[in-house]
Design an enzyme around this catalytic site. Structure first.
Site, PDB file in Angstrom:
ATOM      1  N   HIS A 124      14.968  18.561   0.475  1.00  0.00           N
ATOM      2  CA  HIS A 124      14.982  19.789   1.276  1.00  0.00           C
ATOM      3  C   HIS A 124      15.656  20.935   0.514  1.00  0.00           C
ATOM      4  O   HIS A 124      15.111  22.040   0.409  1.00  0.00           O
ATOM      5  CB  HIS A 124      15.718  19.580   2.608  1.00  0.00           C
ATOM      6  N   HIS A 129      14.741  25.582  -0.889  1.00  0.00           N
ATOM      7  CA  HIS A 129      15.572  26.763  -1.157  1.00  0.00           C
ATOM      8  C   HIS A 129      15.492  27.295  -2.586  1.00  0.00           C
ATOM      9  O   HIS A 129      15.493  28.505  -2.785  1.00  0.00           O
ATOM     10  CB  HIS A 129      17.044  26.437  -0.870  1.00  0.00           C
ATOM     11  N   GLU A 170      16.145  29.340   6.875  1.00  0.00           N
ATOM     12  CA  GLU A 170      15.650  27.991   7.185  1.00  0.00           C
ATOM     13  C   GLU A 170      14.263  27.975   7.849  1.00  0.00           C
ATOM     14  O   GLU A 170      13.440  27.127   7.532  1.00  0.00           O
ATOM     15  CB  GLU A 170      16.639  27.231   8.078  1.00  0.00           C
ATOM     16  N   SER A 189       9.889  22.372   3.392  1.00  0.00           N
ATOM     17  CA  SER A 189      10.136  20.967   3.046  1.00  0.00           C
ATOM     18  C   SER A 189       9.689  20.008   4.142  1.00  0.00           C
ATOM     19  O   SER A 189       9.910  18.803   4.031  1.00  0.00           O
ATOM     20  CB  SER A 189      11.632  20.760   2.749  1.00  0.00           C
TER      21      SER A 189
HETATM   22 CO    CO Z   1      18.411  24.265   4.215  1.00  0.00          CO
END
Ligand code: CO
Ligand code: PHE
Length: 255
Positions: A124, A129, A170, A189
């Site tokens: 993730h 990111h 997010e 993700s």
């Molecule tokens: Co995150």
């Protein structure tokens, strides 16, 4: 908090060594399966900035070596990756961001968590990111967010600021020439939510509204009911530039 990782070796800033040689062949294979699954989805659902960046990362074969990626990142936008054992306290997290260091969890999920995991793992954190840190505007925004986080701690407003992170970094959506696309790491993700957030008629897709975001609670264990859509990272940068102090006060006094 941080139930899962090994915090015994962490420094005062919660950083650890990545110790890349300790990943097993099975872990690299699981990472590769996660990468392959998402790779089939991102051409249709990820924002162009993310798609552009992943091409330079050579991250498809195995769990990446953070030091190698950090060299590329430093050259591109002045960011680097710092390895962490898992979730870290607010002060440490904001301080890293305020110094252009992005904390990435070292451990990978178990095979039975292929489809779903609540805590962030290396897949993730890295896949979701890190690519966007190559985008100049996003990178600068996240730096400002980190400084804003330290300020929010002083103002006892972290809960409101965390909602901004949640609905942008997010779970954020962006309007592009190809239609709505995801830039939030929790979406990029995710095996299921990445298509859902763009295609499914059920969730609300609201235009970015800072104050509304700060008033909107969120759920962490199901697909989101509301997404907020930006036009561009420039818009995100612009709309988060004003001093939040009076906004925090206004929200607090009306609740
Ligand atoms: Co995150
Ligand atoms: N402008 C915010 C403040 O005054 C700081 C901030 C910038 C927060 C960008 C988030 C993102 O607190």
């Amino acid at each position: 908090m941080g139930l899962r990782g090994d915090y015994t070796q962490a420094g005062a800033d919660f950083s650890v060594e990545q110790d890349w040689s300790r990943y097993t062949a099975e872990e690299h294979a699981l990472y590769r399966r996660l990468f392959d699954r998402q790779s089939k989805l991102v051409p249709r659902y990820a924002c162009p900035e993310w798609i552009r960046a992943i091409a330079h990362l050579d991250a498809a074969r195995e769990i990446p070596r953070f030091d190698q990626v950090s060299s590329k990142l430093r050259a591109a936008t002045g960011w680097e990756i710092v390895a962490v054992p898992g979730l870290i306290p607010d002060a440490a997290f904001f301080t890293h961001l305020a110094n252009r260091r992005f904390p990435v969890t070292v451990w990978l999920r178990r095979p039975d968590e292929f489809d779903y995991i609540v805590e962030p793992d290396v897949f993730h954190d890295f896949f979701g990111h890190v690519p966007l840190l190559f985008d100049r505007v996003y990178a600068d925004h996240l730096h400002e967010y980190g400084k804003g986080g330290l300020k929010a701690m002083r103002l006892d407003a972290v809960k409101m600021l965390a909602r901004l992170y949640w609905y942008t970094i997010e779970f954020g959506l962006m309007t592009t020439a190809q239609g709505v696309r995801a830039y939030g790491a929790g979406l990029l993700s995710s095996g299921g939510e990445l298509a859902y957030c763009v295609d499914d008629p059920k969730p609300r897709r609201l235009p970015f509204d800072l104050e509304r975001i700060m008033r909107t609670g969120y759920i962490i264990d199901r697909y989101q009911e509301s997404y907020f859509v930006i036009d561009s990272f420039d818009q995100l940068m612009r709309e988060t530039a004003p001093d939040f102090t009076p906004i925090y006060a206004r929200i607090r006094s009306s609740q």
